[in-house]
Design an enzyme around this catalytic site. Structure first.
Site, PDB file in Angstrom:
ATOM      1  N   SER A 108       0.976  -1.154  -0.075  1.00 12.58           N
ATOM      2  CA  SER A 108       0.221  -0.042  -0.061  1.00 12.58           C
ATOM      3  C   SER A 108       0.813   1.320  -0.145  1.00 12.58           C
ATOM      4  O   SER A 108       1.768   1.516  -0.754  1.00 12.58           O
ATOM      5  CB  SER A 108      -0.811  -0.003   1.114  1.00 12.58           C
ATOM      6  OG  SER A 108      -1.992   0.793   1.172  1.00 12.58           O
ATOM      7  N   HIS A 262      -7.357  -5.938  -0.299  1.00 13.07           N
ATOM      8  CA  HIS A 262      -6.261  -5.002   0.048  1.00 13.07           C
ATOM      9  C   HIS A 262      -5.190  -5.549   0.745  1.00 13.07           C
ATOM     10  O   HIS A 262      -4.109  -5.157   0.539  1.00 13.07           O
ATOM     11  CB  HIS A 262      -6.733  -3.534   0.128  1.00 13.07           C
ATOM     12  CG  HIS A 262      -5.691  -2.698   0.368  1.00 13.07           C
ATOM     13  ND1 HIS A 262      -4.986  -2.289  -0.731  1.00 13.07           N
ATOM     14  CD2 HIS A 262      -5.149  -1.938   1.523  1.00 13.07           C
ATOM     15  CE1 HIS A 262      -3.924  -1.293  -0.392  1.00 13.07           C
ATOM     16  NE2 HIS A 262      -4.333  -1.239   0.831  1.00 13.07           N
TER      17      HIS A 262
END
Length: 283
Positions: A108, A262
């Protein structure tokens, strides 16, 4: 530049670099001739890699860093929380630890910092692995930055996190299968925020200091071999971002994992490790 170290209450270490405490965990492998450097994502810490570090540590020495203002690293108001400065601070940590070269792995927001590091010192990183890396985000607009100078603005950020469901609510947004969320996850991701205001004050400074993500033109100049691993159902950094990074990074490879969101290191640790090891075996 002030630099020193002290033991923490667990296996981690802290070094003061550029006036801020940098927390890291070094997992040695005496037989390994290469080191991996892990950088976590936004509102996260080294905790997120706990499922993949043991497997990869069988082959590599592992350095996992909490970059400020997250995890157990400092939240100093005087520190500049730009990608460029955070990247330079971690590069300095590698110098201090006598790590001349390393494989970079970022999740991320940590992926964007890895890209900055690769831009600054490409000769130090033979390969780069990005797990659902952030990309193409612009700097915060002028009005939110102005608002951030209001006294107590950090309390607004804290309330917003609570209103979004707190840590558990945010975890439900980053995983594909909510059944994966257990007490260990909730406690591990909550710990840095429990009864603490300094992290929210750090987030305010991050809002002011964070610059644009690297542009397509800058990414095209990064010629390192790059592995992009993405969850097919990522709601935070959608697969379209991964495909765009794949187009812009000249020597990149994109792997998409089904039934994943994610938080890849938590959701598909075995598959992530397999893809990483396969990529590192390639010439």
């Amino acid at each position: 530049m002030e630099e020193n170290s002290a033991k923490t209450n667990n296996s981690g270490q802290v070094k003061k670099i550029a006036g801020i405490d940098i927390y890291y965990e070094l997992h040695q492998n005496p037989k390994a001739d290469q080191t991996m450097v892990f950088l976590h994502g936004f509102l996260s810490s080294s905790f997120c890699f706990r499922k993949i570090i043991p497997k990869l540590n069988e082959y590599y020495t592992i350095l996992s860093v909490d970059f400020p203002p997250f995890g157990k690293s400092g939240k100093a108001k005087a520190f500049t929380y730009s990608y460029d400065n955070i990247a330079k601070t971690i590069l300095r940590l590698l110098d201090i630890l006598s790590i001349p070269q390393a494989i970079l792995i970022g999740h991320s927001m940590g992926g964007q910092i890895c890209l900055y590091m690769a831009k600054l010192s490409p000769e130090r990183f033979p390969k780069l692995i990005l797990l659902a890396s952030s990309g193409y985000l612009r700097r915060a607009k002028h009005f939110p930055i102005l608002l951030s100078y209001m006294p107590g603005f950090y309390r607004f950020i804290k309330r917003q996190l609570i209103r979004s469901g707190g840590v558990e609510g945010n975890l439900r947004q980053v995983v594909y299968d909510p059944a994966l969320i257990d007490e260990e996850m909730i406690q591990g991701y909550s710990e840095p925020f429990l009864d603490k205001d300094d992290v929210f004050q750090g987030l305010v400074k991050l809002l002011r200091d964070r610059e644009d993500d690297l542009s397509s033109q800058e990414l095209e100049k990064i010629h390192l071999p790059v592995l992009l691993i993405w969850g097919k159902h990522d709601k935070i950094v959608p697969l379209s971002t991964g495909k765009r990074l794949h187009r812009d990074l000249p020597s990149s490879k994109l792997v998409v994992i089904d039934d994943a969101g994610h938080l890849l290191p938590e959701e598909k640790p075995e598959m992530v490790c397999e893809r990483i090891l396969e990529f590192l075996k390639e010439a």
